[in-house]
Design an enzyme around this catalytic site. Structure first.
Site, PDB file in Angstrom:
ATOM      1  N   GLU A 149     -31.392  -5.945 -38.540  1.00 45.62           N
ATOM      2  CA  GLU A 149     -31.118  -7.391 -38.499  1.00 45.62           C
ATOM      3  C   GLU A 149     -31.120  -7.908 -39.924  1.00 45.62           C
ATOM      4  OE1 GLU A 149     -33.841  -9.896 -36.248  1.00 45.62           O
ATOM      5  OE2 GLU A 149     -32.372 -11.530 -36.331  1.00 45.62           O
ATOM      6  N   CYS A 176     -32.595 -12.175 -33.415  1.00 46.80           N
ATOM      7  CA  CYS A 176     -32.290 -13.594 -33.196  1.00 46.80           C
ATOM      8  C   CYS A 176     -31.043 -14.045 -33.934  1.00 46.80           C
ATOM      9  CB  CYS A 176     -33.468 -14.450 -33.643  1.00 46.80           C
ATOM     10  SG  CYS A 176     -34.941 -14.183 -32.682  1.00 46.80           S
ATOM     11  N   ASN A 204     -29.646 -11.115 -26.867  1.00 43.44           N
ATOM     12  CA  ASN A 204     -30.700 -10.462 -27.636  1.00 43.44           C
ATOM     13  C   ASN A 204     -32.032 -10.502 -26.899  1.00 43.44           C
ATOM     14  OD1 ASN A 204     -32.378  -9.424 -29.736  1.00 43.44           O
ATOM     15  ND2 ASN A 204     -32.888 -11.532 -30.282  1.00 43.44           N
ATOM     16  N   GLU A 205     -32.712 -11.591 -27.036  1.00 44.00           N
ATOM     17  CA  GLU A 205     -34.089 -11.650 -26.518  1.00 44.00           C
ATOM     18  C   GLU A 205     -34.177 -12.868 -25.609  1.00 44.00           C
ATOM     19  OE1 GLU A 205     -37.377 -12.829 -29.155  1.00 44.00           O
ATOM     20  OE2 GLU A 205     -38.070 -10.765 -28.999  1.00 44.00           O
TER      21      GLU A 205
HETATM   22  O1  AHR Z   1     -37.622  -8.618 -35.360  1.00 46.04           O
HETATM   23  C1  AHR Z   1     -37.729  -9.984 -35.621  1.00 46.04           C
HETATM   24  C2  AHR Z   1     -37.383 -10.840 -34.412  1.00 46.04           C
HETATM   25  O2  AHR Z   1     -38.275 -10.621 -33.372  1.00 46.04           O
HETATM   26  C3  AHR Z   1     -36.056 -10.557 -33.787  1.00 46.04           C
HETATM   27  O3  AHR Z   1     -35.027 -11.211 -34.435  1.00 46.04           O
HETATM   28  C4  AHR Z   1     -36.206 -11.084 -32.405  1.00 46.04           C
HETATM   29  O4  AHR Z   1     -35.369 -10.438 -31.488  1.00 46.04           O
HETATM   30  C5  AHR Z   1     -37.676 -10.934 -32.140  1.00 46.04           C
HETATM   31  O5  AHR Z   1     -38.212 -12.108 -31.683  1.00 46.04           O
END
Ligand code: AHR
Length: 688
Positions: free
Chosen positions: A55, A252, A404-405
């Site tokens: 990322e 993110c 993603n999350e």
């Molecule tokens: O790894 C950092 C962040 O942690 C990532 O962007 C996210 O997916 C998670 O909350």
């Protein structure tokens, strides 16, 4: 995202470290007897089991893996002149401003106009600070390139100088021949010294007005010597891990704080000079690590991610926005589009431009187009773009992540039509779905249940927690149903203090606890298909999130203890799980002894992983039940430190790294003394 650690992972008592120590002191000197059932091989280990999570956080891309040295080279960022300043406080410049009349291209319309002051003496021009300075190596060659257009006056060129921290000249080149039309100029500067924090000075030759744009200084020494290539030491660290997959671009960052700030892969391909930068959503996320100058130049874009995956032998795993902005920020939602209006999902007929109010159809179309970009023939719209970028062969994309999350019903209602549309067109593409940010709780349970019902192929679980959580949950997947979706442990890292705390450190305590937890991933390879530590990279001068697997400055880099743990697993993943029986009926992890084993069938070897989380040495006796063709000596790789707070650093990059040794094997039993606080991989010839 305002991460609230205590909400996600309630703080656990640090006193348990003490308990661990007391338990260790109570151990008997008799060896702990384990049995590895070599004659009962179980599930296959996914050949892509251990991979990488990339990322653009912590200056991982610009200022890291992507070695462009000039910050804000195209003057397209919101703040326009970020990274630049006028020489001598503009004493010799009348104006230096960003304009956009008759710019280079529509997507790169802004440029800087410099007008020298009438009658002023001395140097006139600009300086670029780089990404917390510029890393310059003696003897290294750097390609300077820029576009220029002269206006009124006599400016017919400029002199570019690499300047050291004390003002020293570290290399210089002059460029002449400016005309009244935009034209690109290139020249090579050879560095005469090594500096971590140099900068670039551009001095105008003549007086008058000149326009400059896309000012780049790029090292020639890149991975595979590519003109827009990546930083060699960092790629090498990745390749050395033999990663099974590369997840990109996050995290993110996929989501953006708002939908308009989401990651759009189509904006990151094609001519590098025409890629429009976007604010990096990590710039102001943490007040304690505010980084207002953090943008994404997209010099490292989706083509380059695919190319990197190929270079390091990893399966590409792009993660796409599911029509949701980050739920820790705005949580904006894309309207459902045809998925809701037609009473069910359908693949959108045609690509719509990524402007205006984006409906889910656009997000789905982006995913379909991405698969075509990666795998399509030259005759397809998006396959042709890949070919035009110099990669006629397909990238052989096999999986994508949808969201993603994300969490909650808004995710599940978007995921479902999204996944159906992808499967309808590309049935062989595996889809990774999200179980949200927490590894447990109501939202996690609901998502896991629903994704199971939807027959999701992979569910992405994340855990950022105290080291103790990792040791206590090594049995997490022992309890999972064997028939549901495969688990992608897509983001995990032990946090020495608390999630999001700037005081987190990459200690041995974190790494050894991850190693203990990973015995459970390996033991449950029928459930867990992929795993990656997160985040991957951090610039020591510009990070937002800690801990991270690999740290670097502008010249050097090092792997944290967690890096070596991940690497030891990846290099010793084997092919089949072998059942392990712990001493006299105890559970794996009891008394802080953790173990897992695999057969490495092509090598004809048995591989045993052991974690001794105690301050005392621990003799073990391992019966390799039913093994044939056992060797008389085995090879051991060990990471050990009596001090659980041990860390690596730029000054001591391998203070804690695996040490190799050999050991004797007698009959079908091997005895070995595990060092205090150690992670050990034992390999011995032997098979069923
Ligand atoms: O790894 C950092 C962040 O942690 C990532 O962007 C996210 O997916 C998670 O909350």
């Amino acid at each position: 995202m305002k991460f609230t650690p205590t909400l996600r992972f309630p703080a656990l008592a640090t006193g348990l470290t003490l308990l661990g120590t007391l338990a260790a002191s109570a151990q008997s000197a008799a060896p702990a007897s384990l049995t590895v059932q070599v004659n009962k091989p179980g599930a296959a280990v996914n050949k892509n089991m251990y991979g990488l999570f990339f990322e653009d956080i912590n200056f991982a891309a610009d200022g890291g893996l992507y070695p462009e040295l000039v910050k804000n080279k195209s003057f397209e960022t919101d703040a326009r002149l970020i990274g630049w300043k006028a020489l001598q406080g503009a004493a010799n410049l009348d104006t230096y401003s960003v304009r956009n009349e008759q710019g280079l291209t529509a997507s790169n319309s802004h440029y800087v106009r410099l007008t020298t002051r009438n009658g002023a003496s001395g140097e006139a021009g600009l300086e670029n600070e780089g990404f917390r300075g510029m890393g310059i190596k003696q003897g290294g060659e750097y390609t300077l390139s820029f576009y220029a257009r002269r206006g009124a006056g006599s400016i017919n060129g400029l002199t570019a100088t690499l300047v050291g921290e004390k003002g020293e000249n570290l290399g210089q080149v002059a460029v002449t021949g400016f005309t009244d039309q935009w034209k690109q100029y290139t020249a090579v500067v050879r560095a005469t010294g090594t500096q971590n924090k140099a900068h670039l000075k551009l001095v105008l030759n003549g007086t008058g007005t000149v326009d400059l744009d896309v000012i780049s200084l790029f090292p020639k020494d890149t991975w595979n010597h590519r003109p827009n290539g990546l930083r060699t030491d960092l790629v090498q660290l990745l390749k050395d891990m033999k990663p099974g997959f590369l997840r990109f671009p996050g995290g993110c960052i996929v989501e953006g704080r708002t939908l308009s700030e989401r990651y759009q892969w189509k904006e990151t391909i094609g001519d590098v000079a025409s890629r429009t930068p976007l604010v990096n959503r990590w710039n102001m996320e943490f007040k304690h690590r505010s980084t207002p100058d953090y943008y994404q130049s997209f010099g490292l874009g989706f083509f380059e991610y695919f190319q990197l995956s190929e270079d390091i032998g990893a399966e590409p795993l792009p993660i796409l926005n599911v029509g949701m902005a980050c739920q820790f920020n705005s949580g904006e939602l894309a309207p459902m589009g045809s998925a809701s209006t037609k009473g069910g999902p359908s693949a959108p007929a045609a690509a719509a431009p990524n402007t205006g109010d984006p409906s889910l159809d656009i997000f789905i179309q982006d995913a379909l187009d991405l698969i075509e970009f990666a795998n399509g023939p030259a005759s397809s719209t998006w396959g042709a773009k890949r070919v035009a970028m110099g990669h006629p062969a397909p990238f052989n994309l096999k999986m994508i992540g949808i969201g993603n999350e994300q969490w909650g019903p808004q995710y599940l209602e978007r995921y479902e039509p999204f996944a159906k549309a992808v499967k309808a067109k590309y049935p062989k593409i595996d889809i990774v779905s999200s179980a949200g940010p927490s590894p447990d709780g109501d939202l996690f349970d609901k998502a896991s249940k629903r994704l199971g019902e939807l027959k999701a192929e992979y569910v992405d679980e994340h855990y950022y927690a105290l080291p103790q959580w990792f040791r206590e949950h090594a049995d997490r997947y022992d309890k999972y149903a064997r028939t549901g979706p495969k688990i992608f442990a897509g983001e995990y890292a032990a946090q020495s203090v608390a999630i999001g705390s700037p005081d987190n450190k990459n200690t041995w305590d974190c790494a050894i606890s991850e190693a203990a937890f990973m015995t459970g991933l390996e033991r449950n390879a029928d459930v867990v298909g992929m795993a990656s530590y997160a985040p991957l990279f951090a610039n020591v001068d510009a990070w937002q999130w800690t801990p991270d697997m690999i740290w670097f400055d502008n010249l050097n880099s090092y792997g944290s203890p967690s890096y070596y743990v991940q690497k030891m697993y990846a290099l010793n993943k084997g092919t089949k799980v072998l059942p392990v029986t712990m001493p006299s009926g105890t559970k794996n992890g009891a008394d802080n002894l953790f173990a897992s084993a695999v057969a490495d069938e092509p090598a004809g070897e048995v591989v045993v992983k052991l974690v001794n989380y105690s301050g005392s040495p621990r003799p073990v006796s391992i019966n390799l039940a039913g093994a044939k063709g056992l060797g008389k000596t085995g090879r051991a790789q060990t990471m050990a430190s009596a001090d659980l707070q041990t860390q690596n650093s730029l000054a001591e990059p391998k203070k804690l790294a695996p040490q190799e040794s050999t050991f004797a094997v007698k009959g079908s039993t091997l005895t070995y003394t595990l060092a205090p606080n150690s992670f050990t991989v034992l390999r011995v010839a032997g098979k069923k």
